[in-house]
Design a protein around this motif. Structure first.
Motif, PDB file in Angstrom:
ATOM      1  N   LYS A 187      29.262  -9.729  20.533  1.00  0.00           N
ATOM      2  CA  LYS A 187      28.293 -10.800  20.757  1.00  0.00           C
ATOM      3  C   LYS A 187      27.366 -10.905  19.541  1.00  0.00           C
ATOM      4  CE  LYS A 187      28.462 -12.717  23.995  1.00  0.00           C
ATOM      5  NZ  LYS A 187      29.360 -13.812  24.409  1.00  0.00           N
ATOM      6  N   THR A 188      27.370 -12.076  18.906  1.00  0.00           N
ATOM      7  CA  THR A 188      26.584 -12.280  17.683  1.00  0.00           C
ATOM      8  C   THR A 188      25.241 -12.959  17.933  1.00  0.00           C
ATOM      9  OG1 THR A 188      27.567 -14.450  17.228  1.00  0.00           O
ATOM     10  CG2 THR A 188      28.736 -12.505  16.388  1.00  0.00           C
ATOM     11  N   LYS A 189      24.991 -13.375  19.167  1.00  0.00           N
ATOM     12  CA  LYS A 189      23.759 -14.118  19.447  1.00  0.00           C
ATOM     13  C   LYS A 189      22.502 -13.318  19.098  1.00  0.00           C
ATOM     14  CE  LYS A 189      23.973 -17.657  21.014  1.00  0.00           C
ATOM     15  NZ  LYS A 189      24.100 -18.958  20.339  1.00  0.00           N
ATOM     16  N   PRO A 190      22.410 -12.002  19.421  1.00  0.00           N
ATOM     17  CA  PRO A 190      21.203 -11.253  19.027  1.00  0.00           C
ATOM     18  C   PRO A 190      20.956 -11.291  17.523  1.00  0.00           C
ATOM     19  CG  PRO A 190      22.458  -9.999  20.638  1.00  0.00           C
ATOM     20  CD  PRO A 190      23.323 -11.162  20.232  1.00  0.00           C
ATOM     21  N   THR A 191      22.024 -11.215  16.732  1.00  0.00           N
ATOM     22  CA  THR A 191      21.882 -11.281  15.271  1.00  0.00           C
ATOM     23  C   THR A 191      21.387 -12.655  14.843  1.00  0.00           C
ATOM     24  OG1 THR A 191      23.538  -9.581  14.824  1.00  0.00           O
ATOM     25  CG2 THR A 191      23.156 -11.207  13.096  1.00  0.00           C
ATOM     26  N   GLN A 192      21.930 -13.700  15.459  1.00  0.00           N
ATOM     27  CA  GLN A 192      21.487 -15.055  15.114  1.00  0.00           C
ATOM     28  C   GLN A 192      19.989 -15.221  15.386  1.00  0.00           C
ATOM     29  OE1 GLN A 192      24.048 -18.163  16.836  1.00  0.00           O
ATOM     30  NE2 GLN A 192      25.686 -16.645  16.981  1.00  0.00           N
ATOM     31  N   HIS A 193      19.533 -14.742  16.544  1.00  0.00           N
ATOM     32  CA  HIS A 193      18.118 -14.860  16.893  1.00  0.00           C
ATOM     33  C   HIS A 193      17.250 -14.015  15.955  1.00  0.00           C
ATOM     34  CE1 HIS A 193      18.366 -17.419  20.358  1.00  0.00           C
ATOM     35  NE2 HIS A 193      19.201 -16.607  21.016  1.00  0.00           N
ATOM     36  N   SER A 194      17.750 -12.843  15.587  1.00  0.00           N
ATOM     37  CA  SER A 194      16.983 -11.958  14.705  1.00  0.00           C
ATOM     38  C   SER A 194      16.774 -12.598  13.332  1.00  0.00           C
ATOM     39  CB  SER A 194      17.707 -10.618  14.560  1.00  0.00           C
ATOM     40  OG  SER A 194      16.993  -9.751  13.720  1.00  0.00           O
ATOM     41  N   LEU A 198      13.340 -13.891  11.399  1.00  0.00           N
ATOM     42  CA  LEU A 198      12.989 -13.528  10.024  1.00  0.00           C
ATOM     43  C   LEU A 198      12.738 -14.785   9.182  1.00  0.00           C
ATOM     44  CD1 LEU A 198      12.690 -11.168   8.015  1.00  0.00           C
ATOM     45  CD2 LEU A 198      15.132 -11.423   7.504  1.00  0.00           C
ATOM     46  N   ARG A 199      13.555 -15.785   9.365  1.00  0.00           N
ATOM     47  CA  ARG A 199      13.391 -17.039   8.594  1.00  0.00           C
ATOM     48  C   ARG A 199      12.114 -17.759   8.994  1.00  0.00           C
ATOM     49  NH1 ARG A 199      19.180 -19.942   8.920  1.00  0.00           N
ATOM     50  NH2 ARG A 199      18.171 -21.426   7.497  1.00  0.00           N
ATOM     51  N   SER A 200      11.655 -17.528  10.229  1.00  0.00           N
ATOM     52  CA  SER A 200      10.426 -18.200  10.678  1.00  0.00           C
ATOM     53  C   SER A 200       9.194 -17.709   9.933  1.00  0.00           C
ATOM     54  CB  SER A 200      10.233 -17.998  12.187  1.00  0.00           C
ATOM     55  OG  SER A 200       9.868 -16.654  12.472  1.00  0.00           O
ATOM     56  N   VAL A 201       9.299 -16.524   9.286  1.00  0.00           N
ATOM     57  CA  VAL A 201       8.172 -16.027   8.484  1.00  0.00           C
ATOM     58  C   VAL A 201       8.440 -16.236   7.000  1.00  0.00           C
ATOM     59  CG1 VAL A 201       7.443 -14.367  10.222  1.00  0.00           C
ATOM     60  CG2 VAL A 201       9.067 -13.652   8.461  1.00  0.00           C
ATOM     61  N   GLY A 202       9.454 -17.040   6.685  1.00  0.00           N
ATOM     62  CA  GLY A 202       9.685 -17.443   5.305  1.00  0.00           C
ATOM     63  C   GLY A 202      10.668 -16.613   4.521  1.00  0.00           C
ATOM     64  N   ILE A 203      11.432 -15.750   5.206  1.00  0.00           N
ATOM     65  CA  ILE A 203      12.400 -14.892   4.504  1.00  0.00           C
ATOM     66  C   ILE A 203      13.810 -15.214   4.989  1.00  0.00           C
ATOM     67  CG2 ILE A 203      13.177 -12.521   4.112  1.00  0.00           C
ATOM     68  CD1 ILE A 203      10.279 -11.622   4.498  1.00  0.00           C
ATOM     69  N   SER A 204      14.676 -15.593   4.070  1.00  0.00           N
ATOM     70  CA  SER A 204      16.081 -15.804   4.382  1.00  0.00           C
ATOM     71  C   SER A 204      16.877 -14.651   3.770  1.00  0.00           C
ATOM     72  CB  SER A 204      16.578 -17.136   3.817  1.00  0.00           C
ATOM     73  OG  SER A 204      15.937 -18.218   4.464  1.00  0.00           O
ATOM     74  N   PRO A 205      17.600 -13.887   4.577  1.00  0.00           N
ATOM     75  CA  PRO A 205      18.301 -12.719   4.035  1.00  0.00           C
ATOM     76  C   PRO A 205      19.427 -13.127   3.082  1.00  0.00           C
ATOM     77  CG  PRO A 205      18.943 -13.090   6.312  1.00  0.00           C
ATOM     78  CD  PRO A 205      17.812 -14.036   6.030  1.00  0.00           C
ATOM     79  N   ASP A 206      19.598 -12.328   2.044  1.00  0.00           N
ATOM     80  CA  ASP A 206      20.722 -12.516   1.129  1.00  0.00           C
ATOM     81  C   ASP A 206      21.947 -11.765   1.627  1.00  0.00           C
ATOM     82  OD1 ASP A 206      19.103 -13.882  -0.961  1.00  0.00           O
ATOM     83  OD2 ASP A 206      18.101 -11.934  -1.037  1.00  0.00           O
ATOM     84  N   ILE A 207      21.710 -10.674   2.359  1.00  0.00           N
ATOM     85  CA  ILE A 207      22.780  -9.852   2.933  1.00  0.00           C
ATOM     86  C   ILE A 207      22.427  -9.553   4.379  1.00  0.00           C
ATOM     87  CG2 ILE A 207      23.874  -7.572   2.890  1.00  0.00           C
ATOM     88  CD1 ILE A 207      23.532  -7.530  -0.122  1.00  0.00           C
ATOM     89  N   VAL A 208      23.410  -9.687   5.252  1.00  0.00           N
ATOM     90  CA  VAL A 208      23.251  -9.274   6.647  1.00  0.00           C
ATOM     91  C   VAL A 208      24.163  -8.075   6.883  1.00  0.00           C
ATOM     92  CG1 VAL A 208      23.616  -9.897   9.059  1.00  0.00           C
ATOM     93  CG2 VAL A 208      22.601 -11.557   7.491  1.00  0.00           C
ATOM     94  N   MET A 209      23.563  -6.997   7.361  1.00  0.00           N
ATOM     95  CA  MET A 209      24.339  -5.812   7.715  1.00  0.00           C
ATOM     96  C   MET A 209      24.205  -5.597   9.217  1.00  0.00           C
ATOM     97  SD  MET A 209      23.981  -1.864   6.316  1.00  0.00           S
ATOM     98  CE  MET A 209      24.207  -2.385   4.619  1.00  0.00           C
ATOM     99  N   VAL A 210      25.324  -5.400   9.871  1.00  0.00           N
ATOM    100  CA  VAL A 210      25.283  -5.275  11.322  1.00  0.00           C
ATOM    101  C   VAL A 210      25.764  -3.895  11.757  1.00  0.00           C
ATOM    102  CG1 VAL A 210      25.545  -7.733  11.765  1.00  0.00           C
ATOM    103  CG2 VAL A 210      27.580  -6.334  11.556  1.00  0.00           C
ATOM    104  N   ARG A 211      25.039  -3.350  12.732  1.00  0.00           N
ATOM    105  CA  ARG A 211      25.455  -2.095  13.345  1.00  0.00           C
ATOM    106  C   ARG A 211      26.376  -2.419  14.507  1.00  0.00           C
ATOM    107  NH1 ARG A 211      26.375   1.744  13.625  1.00  0.00           N
ATOM    108  NH2 ARG A 211      25.058   3.195  14.706  1.00  0.00           N
ATOM    109  N   LEU A 226      28.132 -17.960   8.923  1.00  0.00           N
ATOM    110  CA  LEU A 226      27.904 -19.382   9.160  1.00  0.00           C
ATOM    111  C   LEU A 226      26.569 -19.619   9.847  1.00  0.00           C
ATOM    112  CD1 LEU A 226      28.930 -22.324   9.211  1.00  0.00           C
ATOM    113  CD2 LEU A 226      30.032 -21.795  11.413  1.00  0.00           C
ATOM    114  N   PHE A 227      26.285 -18.822  10.890  1.00  0.00           N
ATOM    115  CA  PHE A 227      25.084 -19.056  11.692  1.00  0.00           C
ATOM    116  C   PHE A 227      23.815 -18.451  11.096  1.00  0.00           C
ATOM    117  CE2 PHE A 227      28.293 -20.099  14.831  1.00  0.00           C
ATOM    118  CZ  PHE A 227      27.709 -21.124  15.555  1.00  0.00           C
ATOM    119  N   THR A 228      23.961 -17.611  10.076  1.00  0.00           N
ATOM    120  CA  THR A 228      22.775 -17.020   9.443  1.00  0.00           C
ATOM    121  C   THR A 228      22.565 -17.534   8.022  1.00  0.00           C
ATOM    122  OG1 THR A 228      24.030 -15.086   8.674  1.00  0.00           O
ATOM    123  CG2 THR A 228      22.929 -14.915  10.828  1.00  0.00           C
ATOM    124  N   SER A 229      23.444 -18.425   7.587  1.00  0.00           N
ATOM    125  CA  SER A 229      23.327 -19.075   6.268  1.00  0.00           C
ATOM    126  C   SER A 229      23.378 -18.089   5.109  1.00  0.00           C
ATOM    127  CB  SER A 229      22.029 -19.896   6.189  1.00  0.00           C
ATOM    128  OG  SER A 229      22.009 -20.900   7.172  1.00  0.00           O
TER     129      SER A 229
END
Length: 554
Positions: A187-194, A198-211, A226-229
């Motif tokens: 399920k990727t929805k928690p990652t999408q929301h997370s 983060l983007r709501s405070v002005g930070i767009s991640p360059d790398i997403v690492m998932v546990r 796709l969903f985290t840009s």
């Protein structure tokens, strides 16, 4: 300097510290000068007054800072001593800003979170990198995105991108992708929301690492991208492994090092990962195995002894052996003196006994019984800090000083063989007031410890400390006449005669060693702590003798 900022989302305890340390290891393996900084949003000045059950161990740096346990991961993975200021807390930041306001540094200004608090955060990050002489600074922001405590720190690292430039900064966000067994899907929805938070405070991640429990299928990583840009190749999986030292190899195999090189415009370098490959090989296919019993009081929280456990692992790698840990709750060690049946039963299958550091009276008599059992049954024994004091108390009781104890546990004992250090008598407060950091230890020649440290004729070595109590100098002569060997002292301490007792050992025992210091804090996979390596070697010899005897009797 270039900066990498590591944030976390969804839940806490995902392993940001290990991810940060592993990334640092990959960059170190490429030859870069790297340091790491841990930001803790709590209001405490440091971790020194926190309960181990709540926060894990307190790691002590060379400069004497009492820090979060992740600093220990940084030192072990990066093989360096992090400089002063590498653990930044909310308490430190606000305290400094308030001091400056009282001193008139902000005269005529209204002191606010932005810019004054964020400026102080940025200053501390930069200073930590400068103190380390680093080319790359990896900054881990503690807590979870969305926590109110983290907002000033997130704002500070957002500002740093504009100040330092796109290719001098990198944002890595660690989240959780759960697997639902009922529907058999990730399920990727928690990652999408997370990431959205983060983007709501002005930070767009360059790398997403998932546990996740296992490496994610390619279609899942594409969906997350796709969903985290983020770029499709910039999603990495930190999946479950048998030991944290496998993490750098797993991330390198996925291309994390190359991705960071590209984004930060670093010269591509082939990393030297031999240390990690050898460690993983030994842990997966060791030639030998050994069981070590740890008699402590935080046995339900292994993170309270994290550096200790890692030092045992390093010593196992050095001896090509897997180290099995048997936890023994010291409060449950009962039985009449000498060591009763309960004590013997708990340690009968142990090849070595370790009593770690700690504070307070809880479980003390059980630890003393453990030391007595090890001495009488000739089981290899290693006492760390309090564990050394325990060994001295037990030895004193066994050699004529009935009721001997530490003033910490019994201020009315007739024989204070352990007492408060004189310089602690006038100490006001608890935070940061112990004997902390690197202190020299003068080893006596022709002792086991001198041999283990590679100075058989005697010499000076440095180890980390964290204590208030010491072996009482008034009892040292009597203890040495009874056969206790003081193998190490602190040199040049006025009024201490031969010096503060740093280490003890017994000559008529396979391995019975105690150290007032915490050598586990300086142990590394590539440079195991000498006392720990010697302890495991002695335990392996006992295990081998036991197997030989068992085979003969069979």
């Amino acid at each position: 300097m270039k900066y990498i900022f590591v944030t976390g989302g969804v839940v806490s305890s995902l392993g940001k510290g290990v991810a940060t340390a592993s990334l640092g290891a990959l960059l170190r393996a490429r030859g870069y000068k790297v340091t790491a900084v841990k930001i803790d949003p709590y209001i405490n000045i440091d971790a020194g007054t926190m309960r181990p059950y709540e926060h894990g161990e307190v790691f002590v740096t060379a400069s004497g800072a009492e820090t979060d346990l992740d600093i220990g991961n940084y030192e072990r993975f990066l093989d360096l001593d992090v400089p002063e200021g590498s653990n930044i807390t909310t308490g430190q930041v606000y305290l400094d800003v308030i001091k400056k306001e009282r001193a008139g540094d902000y005269l005529s200004q209204t002191v606010q979170v932005i810019p004054h608090i964020t400026d102080e955060i940025k200053r501390r990050i930069r200073v930590a990198g400068e103190n380390a002489g680093a080319e790359i600074v990896i900054v881990e922001v503690g807590g979870t995105v969305g926590d109110i405590e983290s907002l000033p720190f997130l704002e500070a690292i957002r500002q740093l991108r504009f100040e330092e430039g796109l290719h001098n900064t990198l944002y890595l966000h660690l989240t959780l992708v759960p697997y639902l067994g009922t529907s058999h899907e990730f399920k990727t929805k928690p990652t999408q929301h997370s990431v959205a938070t983060l983007r709501s405070v002005g930070i767009s991640p360059d790398i997403v690492m998932v546990r996740s429990k296992e490496k994610l299928p390619e279609e899942i990583t594409r969906k997350i991208a796709l969903f985290t840009s983020v770029m499709p190749g910039n999603v990495f999986t930190s999946y479950d492994v048998s030991h944290v030292y496998e993490v750098p190899l797993a991330l390198e195999d996925q291309g994390l090092g190359k991705t960071v090189e590209t984004h930060l415009q670093l010269e591509p370098v082939l990393p030297n990962l031999g240390v990690w490959q050898n460690a993983v090989r030994v842990m997966r296919q060791p030639r030998r195995e050994v069981t070590i019993a740890i008699a402590g009081k935080y046995t339900a929280m292994p993170d309270a002894y994290l550096s200790l456990l890692e030092a045992l692992t390093h010593a196992g790698v050095a001896n090509d052996a897997r180290v099995h840990i048997k936890w023994v709750n010291a409060e449950e060690l009962t039985g009449e003196e000498p060591a009763g049946a309960d004590v013997a039963g708990r340690f009968s299958d142990a090849d070595g006994i370790l009593v770690p550091g700690g504070f307070g009276i809880r479980g003390i008599e059980g630890k003393i019984r453990a030391a007595r059992y090890a001495r009488e049954q000739r089981v290899p024994y290693l006492g760390i800090c309090l564990g050394m004091q325990i060994a001295v108390i037990e030895y004193a009781r066994a050699h004529g000083l009935a009721g001997a104890n530490s003033a910490e546990f019994d201020p009315y004992t007739p024989h204070k063989v352990i007492d408060l250090m004189p310089e602690q008598l006038d100490v006001d407060g608890l935070g940061g007031t112990m004997r902390l950091g690197d202190w020299p230890m003068e080893l006596r020649g022709d002792t086991l410890l001198a041999e283990l440290y590679g100075v058989p004729g005697g010499g000076r070595v440095m180890e980390r400390h964290r204590h208030r109590y010491e072996v009482n100098p008034e009892h040292v002569s009597a203890l040495t006449r009874a056969g206790l060997i003081v193998s190490g002292v602190t040199p040049g301490m006025a009024g201490r005669g031969a010096g503060l007792v740093e280490s003890i050992e017994l000559s008529d025992h396979p391995f019975f060693v105690g150290l007032q210091s915490h050598p586990e804090f300086k142990s590394r996979p590539m440079r195991p702590s000498p006392p720990f390596a010697g302890f495991i070697a002695a335990a392996l010899e006992r295990a081998n003798q036991g197997r030989t005897l068992s085979a003969s009797s069979t």
